[in-house]
Scaffold this motif. Structure first.
Motif, PDB file in Angstrom:
ATOM      1  N   GLY A   1       7.116  11.083   5.696  1.00 41.96           N
ATOM      2  CA  GLY A   1       5.690  11.129   5.983  1.00 41.96           C
ATOM      3  C   GLY A   1       5.032   9.761   5.996  1.00 41.96           C
ATOM      4  O   GLY A   1       3.899   9.622   6.425  1.00 41.96           O
ATOM      5  N   THR A   2       5.744   8.738   5.518  1.00 48.49           N
ATOM      6  CA  THR A   2       5.216   7.376   5.591  1.00 48.49           C
ATOM      7  C   THR A   2       5.210   6.961   7.053  1.00 48.49           C
ATOM      8  O   THR A   2       6.202   7.122   7.754  1.00 48.49           O
ATOM      9  CB  THR A   2       6.094   6.402   4.781  1.00 48.49           C
ATOM     10  N   SER A   3       4.102   6.461   7.523  1.00 52.51           N
ATOM     11  CA  SER A   3       3.988   6.076   8.926  1.00 52.51           C
ATOM     12  C   SER A   3       4.732   4.763   9.180  1.00 52.51           C
ATOM     13  O   SER A   3       4.259   3.687   8.813  1.00 52.51           O
ATOM     14  CB  SER A   3       2.524   5.916   9.330  1.00 52.51           C
TER      15      SER A   3
ATOM     16  N   ASP B   1      16.944  -7.262  -4.208  1.00 52.17           N
ATOM     17  CA  ASP B   1      16.513  -8.094  -5.321  1.00 52.17           C
ATOM     18  C   ASP B   1      14.994  -7.996  -5.460  1.00 52.17           C
ATOM     19  O   ASP B   1      14.270  -8.062  -4.462  1.00 52.17           O
ATOM     20  CB  ASP B   1      16.930  -9.544  -5.055  1.00 52.17           C
ATOM     21  N   ARG B   2      14.511  -7.824  -6.670  1.00 55.16           N
ATOM     22  CA  ARG B   2      13.074  -7.661  -6.906  1.00 55.16           C
ATOM     23  C   ARG B   2      12.277  -8.871  -6.428  1.00 55.16           C
ATOM     24  O   ARG B   2      11.198  -8.730  -5.852  1.00 55.16           O
ATOM     25  CB  ARG B   2      12.800  -7.415  -8.394  1.00 55.16           C
ATOM     26  N   MET B   3      12.808 -10.061  -6.638  1.00 56.48           N
ATOM     27  CA  MET B   3      12.079 -11.268  -6.213  1.00 56.48           C
ATOM     28  C   MET B   3      12.016 -11.363  -4.685  1.00 56.48           C
ATOM     29  O   MET B   3      11.019 -11.824  -4.135  1.00 56.48           O
ATOM     30  CB  MET B   3      12.705 -12.530  -6.805  1.00 56.48           C
ATOM     31  N   TRP B   4      13.078 -10.952  -4.010  1.00 56.14           N
ATOM     32  CA  TRP B   4      13.077 -10.954  -2.542  1.00 56.14           C
ATOM     33  C   TRP B   4      12.001  -9.979  -2.045  1.00 56.14           C
ATOM     34  O   TRP B   4      11.223 -10.301  -1.144  1.00 56.14           O
ATOM     35  CB  TRP B   4      14.453 -10.569  -2.022  1.00 56.14           C
ATOM     36  N   LEU B   5      11.950  -8.785  -2.656  1.00 56.35           N
ATOM     37  CA  LEU B   5      10.915  -7.811  -2.284  1.00 56.35           C
ATOM     38  C   LEU B   5       9.533  -8.387  -2.565  1.00 56.35           C
ATOM     39  O   LEU B   5       8.620  -8.230  -1.752  1.00 56.35           O
ATOM     40  CB  LEU B   5      11.122  -6.496  -3.043  1.00 56.35           C
ATOM     41  N   ASN B   6       9.375  -9.090  -3.671  1.00 54.57           N
ATOM     42  CA  ASN B   6       8.097  -9.710  -4.006  1.00 54.57           C
ATOM     43  C   ASN B   6       7.669 -10.700  -2.922  1.00 54.57           C
ATOM     44  O   ASN B   6       6.505 -10.738  -2.531  1.00 54.57           O
ATOM     45  CB  ASN B   6       8.195 -10.400  -5.366  1.00 54.57           C
TER      46      ASN B   6
ATOM     47  N   ASP C   1       0.829  -1.213   0.000  1.00 53.03           N
ATOM     48  CA  ASP C   1       0.000   0.000   0.000  1.00 53.03           C
ATOM     49  C   ASP C   1       0.861   1.261   0.000  1.00 53.03           C
ATOM     50  O   ASP C   1       0.578   2.219  -0.725  1.00 53.03           O
ATOM     51  CB  ASP C   1      -0.928   0.024   1.221  1.00 53.03           C
ATOM     52  N   ALA C   2       1.925   1.260   0.809  1.00 50.82           N
ATOM     53  CA  ALA C   2       2.816   2.419   0.881  1.00 50.82           C
ATOM     54  C   ALA C   2       3.504   2.669  -0.461  1.00 50.82           C
ATOM     55  O   ALA C   2       3.658   3.823  -0.885  1.00 50.82           O
ATOM     56  CB  ALA C   2       3.855   2.225   1.985  1.00 50.82           C
ATOM     57  N   LEU C   3       3.905   1.598  -1.130  1.00 53.79           N
ATOM     58  CA  LEU C   3       4.549   1.753  -2.441  1.00 53.79           C
ATOM     59  C   LEU C   3       3.573   2.302  -3.466  1.00 53.79           C
ATOM     60  O   LEU C   3       3.934   3.174  -4.274  1.00 53.79           O
ATOM     61  CB  LEU C   3       5.128   0.419  -2.917  1.00 53.79           C
ATOM     62  N   LEU C   4       2.343   1.815  -3.448  1.00 54.39           N
ATOM     63  CA  LEU C   4       1.325   2.331  -4.372  1.00 54.39           C
ATOM     64  C   LEU C   4       1.052   3.808  -4.105  1.00 54.39           C
ATOM     65  O   LEU C   4       0.963   4.610  -5.034  1.00 54.39           O
ATOM     66  CB  LEU C   4       0.030   1.523  -4.249  1.00 54.39           C
ATOM     67  N   ASP C   5       0.929   4.162  -2.822  1.00 56.72           N
ATOM     68  CA  ASP C   5       0.684   5.564  -2.454  1.00 56.72           C
ATOM     69  C   ASP C   5       1.822   6.468  -2.920  1.00 56.72           C
ATOM     70  O   ASP C   5       1.587   7.614  -3.298  1.00 56.72           O
ATOM     71  CB  ASP C   5       0.519   5.711  -0.945  1.00 56.72           C
ATOM     72  N   ALA C   6       3.049   5.944  -2.890  1.00 61.99           N
ATOM     73  CA  ALA C   6       4.213   6.722  -3.292  1.00 61.99           C
ATOM     74  C   ALA C   6       4.440   6.703  -4.807  1.00 61.99           C
ATOM     75  O   ALA C   6       5.307   7.409  -5.314  1.00 61.99           O
ATOM     76  CB  ALA C   6       5.462   6.200  -2.584  1.00 61.99           C
ATOM     77  N   GLY C   7       3.690   5.869  -5.516  1.00 64.96           N
ATOM     78  CA  GLY C   7       3.819   5.802  -6.968  1.00 64.96           C
ATOM     79  C   GLY C   7       4.962   4.936  -7.458  1.00 64.96           C
ATOM     80  O   GLY C   7       5.398   5.071  -8.601  1.00 64.96           O
ATOM     81  N   TYR C   8       5.461   4.053  -6.612  1.00 65.21           N
ATOM     82  CA  TYR C   8       6.551   3.155  -6.994  1.00 65.21           C
ATOM     83  C   TYR C   8       6.007   1.858  -7.582  1.00 65.21           C
ATOM     84  O   TYR C   8       5.004   1.345  -7.114  1.00 65.21           O
ATOM     85  CB  TYR C   8       7.381   2.732  -5.778  1.00 65.21           C
ATOM     86  N   THR C   9       6.720   1.327  -8.555  1.00 68.28           N
ATOM     87  CA  THR C   9       6.489  -0.056  -8.941  1.00 68.28           C
ATOM     88  C   THR C   9       7.425  -0.893  -8.074  1.00 68.28           C
ATOM     89  O   THR C   9       8.401  -0.381  -7.510  1.00 68.28           O
ATOM     90  CB  THR C   9       6.806  -0.323 -10.427  1.00 68.28           C
ATOM     91  N   GLN C  10       7.131  -2.159  -7.996  1.00 68.89           N
ATOM     92  CA  GLN C  10       7.968  -3.080  -7.243  1.00 68.89           C
ATOM     93  C   GLN C  10       9.420  -3.031  -7.737  1.00 68.89           C
ATOM     94  O   GLN C  10      10.355  -2.949  -6.938  1.00 68.89           O
ATOM     95  CB  GLN C  10       7.397  -4.481  -7.444  1.00 68.89           C
ATOM     96  N   SER C  11       9.584  -3.086  -9.042  1.00 67.66           N
ATOM     97  CA  SER C  11      10.924  -3.090  -9.643  1.00 67.66           C
ATOM     98  C   SER C  11      11.668  -1.793  -9.360  1.00 67.66           C
ATOM     99  O   SER C  11      12.855  -1.823  -9.007  1.00 67.66           O
ATOM    100  CB  SER C  11      10.839  -3.295 -11.154  1.00 67.66           C
ATOM    101  N   GLU C  12      10.999  -0.664  -9.532  1.00 64.99           N
ATOM    102  CA  GLU C  12      11.644   0.630  -9.284  1.00 64.99           C
ATOM    103  C   GLU C  12      12.109   0.742  -7.840  1.00 64.99           C
ATOM    104  O   GLU C  12      13.235   1.170  -7.575  1.00 64.99           O
ATOM    105  CB  GLU C  12      10.670   1.784  -9.552  1.00 64.99           C
ATOM    106  N   PHE C  13      11.231   0.352  -6.915  1.00 61.65           N
ATOM    107  CA  PHE C  13      11.575   0.473  -5.507  1.00 61.65           C
ATOM    108  C   PHE C  13      12.726  -0.461  -5.143  1.00 61.65           C
ATOM    109  O   PHE C  13      13.677  -0.047  -4.477  1.00 61.65           O
ATOM    110  CB  PHE C  13      10.357   0.211  -4.622  1.00 61.65           C
ATOM    111  N   ALA C  14      12.647  -1.700  -5.591  1.00 63.37           N
ATOM    112  CA  ALA C  14      13.718  -2.662  -5.298  1.00 63.37           C
ATOM    113  C   ALA C  14      15.056  -2.154  -5.819  1.00 63.37           C
ATOM    114  O   ALA C  14      16.073  -2.210  -5.112  1.00 63.37           O
ATOM    115  CB  ALA C  14      13.383  -4.025  -5.905  1.00 63.37           C
ATOM    116  N   ARG C  15      15.058  -1.648  -7.030  1.00 61.44           N
ATOM    117  CA  ARG C  15      16.293  -1.123  -7.633  1.00 61.44           C
ATOM    118  C   ARG C  15      16.801   0.083  -6.836  1.00 61.44           C
ATOM    119  O   ARG C  15      18.001   0.198  -6.567  1.00 61.44           O
ATOM    120  CB  ARG C  15      16.046  -0.728  -9.087  1.00 61.44           C
ATOM    121  N   SER C  16      15.897   0.969  -6.432  1.00 62.34           N
ATOM    122  CA  SER C  16      16.308   2.204  -5.748  1.00 62.34           C
ATOM    123  C   SER C  16      16.916   1.941  -4.373  1.00 62.34           C
ATOM    124  O   SER C  16      17.715   2.738  -3.892  1.00 62.34           O
ATOM    125  CB  SER C  16      15.134   3.174  -5.631  1.00 62.34           C
TER     126      SER C  16
END
Length: 70
Positions: free
Chosen positions: A58-60, A29-34, A10-25
């Motif tokens: 601002g993320t709680s 590893d994207r699969m670990w985040l998944n 939910d926090a990633l969606l609110d921030a506008g991140y895709t799973q891949s973008e956030f994992a990379r940033s």
């Protein structure tokens, strides 16, 4: 009550991140985040710190970790 992975998703969606973008940033590893997002795995302390540092100000953190709002 949602688990950590669902709250993080939910926090990633609110921030506008895709799973891949956030994992990379944050250098995870994207699969670990998944696996974390799907509740299959819990993040290590090291991964948790990376996740929290990568989220927008601002993320709680209290809600994200404990599920407690407010």
């Amino acid at each position: 009550m949602k688990n950590f992975g669902e709250r993080l998703k939910d926090a990633l969606l609110d921030a506008g991140y895709t799973q891949s973008e956030f994992a990379r940033s944050i250098g995870l590893d994207r699969m670990w985040l998944n696996h974390i997002l799907k509740g299959r795995k819990e993040p290590s302390l090291k991964s948790l710190v990376k996740i929290l540092k990568g989220l927008p100000a601002g993320t709680s953190i209290r809600y994200l970790i404990c599920g407690i709002e407010g």
